[in-house]
Write an enzyme that holds these catalytic residues in place. Structure first.
Site, mmCIF file in Angstrom:
data_model
loop_
_atom_site.group_PDB
_atom_site.id
_atom_site.type_symbol
_atom_site.label_atom_id
_atom_site.label_comp_id
_atom_site.label_asym_id
_atom_site.label_seq_id
_atom_site.Cartn_x
_atom_site.Cartn_y
_atom_site.Cartn_z
ATOM 1 N N ARG A 192 0.862 -1.182 0.000
ATOM 2 C CA ARG A 192 0.000 0.000 0.000
ATOM 3 C C ARG A 192 0.896 1.229 0.000
ATOM 4 O O ARG A 192 1.923 1.256 0.693
ATOM 5 C CB ARG A 192 -0.911 0.031 1.234
ATOM 6 C CG ARG A 192 -2.107 -0.896 1.154
ATOM 7 C CD ARG A 192 -3.128 -0.425 0.101
ATOM 8 N NE ARG A 192 -4.315 -1.270 0.034
ATOM 9 C CZ ARG A 192 -4.468 -2.314 -0.786
ATOM 10 N NH1 ARG A 192 -3.501 -2.664 -1.611
ATOM 11 N NH2 ARG A 192 -5.606 -2.995 -0.792
ATOM 12 N N GLU A 197 -2.628 8.293 -4.194
ATOM 13 C CA GLU A 197 -2.962 7.413 -5.303
ATOM 14 C C GLU A 197 -4.291 7.880 -5.897
ATOM 15 O O GLU A 197 -5.258 7.988 -5.129
ATOM 16 C CB GLU A 197 -3.098 5.989 -4.776
ATOM 17 C CG GLU A 197 -2.825 4.961 -5.821
ATOM 18 C CD GLU A 197 -2.667 3.556 -5.219
ATOM 19 O OE1 GLU A 197 -3.650 2.804 -5.356
ATOM 20 O OE2 GLU A 197 -1.617 3.241 -4.641
ATOM 21 N N HIS A 215 -1.021 0.717 -9.709
ATOM 22 C CA HIS A 215 -1.661 -0.273 -8.834
ATOM 23 C C HIS A 215 -2.301 -1.408 -9.661
ATOM 24 O O HIS A 215 -3.508 -1.631 -9.611
ATOM 25 C CB HIS A 215 -2.716 0.427 -7.943
ATOM 26 C CG HIS A 215 -3.020 -0.347 -6.680
ATOM 27 N ND1 HIS A 215 -3.440 0.254 -5.516
ATOM 28 C CD2 HIS A 215 -2.989 -1.683 -6.412
ATOM 29 C CE1 HIS A 215 -3.658 -0.662 -4.581
ATOM 30 N NE2 HIS A 215 -3.382 -1.851 -5.112
HETATM 31 C C1 DGY Z 1 -5.548 -5.832 -3.168
HETATM 32 O O1 DGY Z 1 -6.260 -6.783 -3.506
HETATM 33 O O2 DGY Z 1 -5.539 -5.398 -2.020
HETATM 34 C C2 DGY Z 1 -4.650 -5.228 -4.196
HETATM 35 O O3 DGY Z 1 -4.055 -4.060 -3.782
HETATM 36 C C3 DGY Z 1 -5.375 -5.033 -5.503
HETATM 37 O O4 DGY Z 1 -5.576 -6.281 -6.019
#
Ligand code: DGY
Length: 319
Positions: A237, A266, A285
């Site tokens: 993240r 983001e 992402h």
């Molecule tokens: C998640 O699933 O948390 C990813 O960041 C996106 O697939």
């Protein structure tokens, strides 16, 4: 009467086909997330919500939906959802672990390789018409084979990353909330305290959830412990890494490079100063973005939602 469900984005057909016959579905079909107010307005009579990581699902939104039984996130991470508020209100929360593990680890390793061997810079160089001859010292990168990888967060995706690294004969270190002796034996990985891992690793790959403890984990102190040749990879993240500290570290050569699939903020705006750094690769992402993974994630989310609507335990509960 069919239960009413709100879906915050268009779902892949296979998932939609499981959801639509069973529910009365209202949805937001734009490319961008629905504005928060739009979600709130739409939630009044809903029993189910299928949402994405870009949607803020807080206590106010839950209070706008007095009939809400289930929140079903199409992602493994769920830091956008106020879990305490959902628990207090007796709302089940589901997520989609497992089906994106391999795709995400593939992408994390692709970022590691791309940064190590300067793939994006090389492509830009050719496209810019700068390729004149074969050069002995042109675009020199770093060895991946035999190097040391430090994995921060040895969950499913961290483990999958370790397996890939072993194929490259890398030494794999890990740091995790709890030490994992069985994984040490099975995967041949070695535990290190956080600071030691930062100091010893050639590559550092982040695989932790975003929590109050991991927010800003990679700050200027952490970056200052890394080798000047270190490459940082983040597919976890964005806010796990302090973007200002990273900018300074890349600018000053404190570390060699970074490759990010996730950023803070983001999306990262086009004029963000991090993007002035040639030793940075950024992707929007997309680590889990394969047809297979995204379809399976949406199907899991639909199954969670349908179970929650029936008052059954979710097949994939978030906690
Ligand atoms: C998640 O699933 O948390 C990813 O960041 C996106 O697939």
């Amino acid at each position: 009467m069919k239960p009413k469900v709100y879906v915050t984005r268009h779902l892949p057909e296979a998932a939609w086909n499981e959801l639509a016959p069973a529910c009365d579905v209202t949805g937001w079909n734009e490319e961008y997330p629905p504005p928060y107010e739009v979600m709130v307005e739409n939630m009044a009579n809903k029993e189910g919500l299928i949402c994405l990581l870009t949607d803020t699902i807080d206590a106010d939104l839950m209070d706008a939906a007095p009939n809400l039984k289930v929140i079903s996130q199409v992602a493994v991470g769920f830091d956008n959802i106020d879990i305490a508020a959902a628990t207090e209100r007796g709302i089940a929360v589901g997520n989609t672990p497992g089906v994106l593990t391999e795709a995400t680890a593939d992408f994390a390793f692709a970022l590691l390789m791309a940064a190590a061997r300067r793939v994006v810079e090389a492509s830009d160089y050719v496209r810019a018409g700068q390729w004149r001859t074969w050069g002995l010292t042109l675009l020199l990168g770093q060895e991946v084979h035999g190097a040391t990888l430090g994995i921060v967060g040895l969950g499913r995706i961290g483990e999958a990353m370790a397996k890939r690294a072993r194929g490259f004969d890398m030494k794999v270190l890990y740091h995790n909330k709890g030490r994992r002796p069985e994984a040490e034996t099975e995967l041949g990985v070695e535990y290190r305290p956080f600071d030691d891992l930062l100091q010893e690793s050639d590559y550092i790959s982040l695989h932790v959830s975003l929590t109050p403890e991991t927010r800003g984990l990679i700050d200027s102190r952490a970056l200052s412990l890394m080798k000047p040749t270190a490459i940082l990879v983040n597919t976890a993240r964005g806010p796990v890494v302090d973007p200002e500290a990273l900018y300074e570290a890349l600018l000053s050569g404190r570390i060699a490079a970074a490759a990010l699939d996730v950023t803070d903020p983001e999306p990262l705006p086009a004029g963000h100063r991090l993007l002035t750094q040639p030793n940075l690769i950024v992707a929007p992402h997309i680590a889990s973005a394969t047809v297979t993974s995204r379809t399976l994630m949406a199907q899991m989310a639909v199954r969670n939602c349908l179970a929650g609507l029936r008052g059954e335990p979710l097949p994939f509960p978030a906690y």
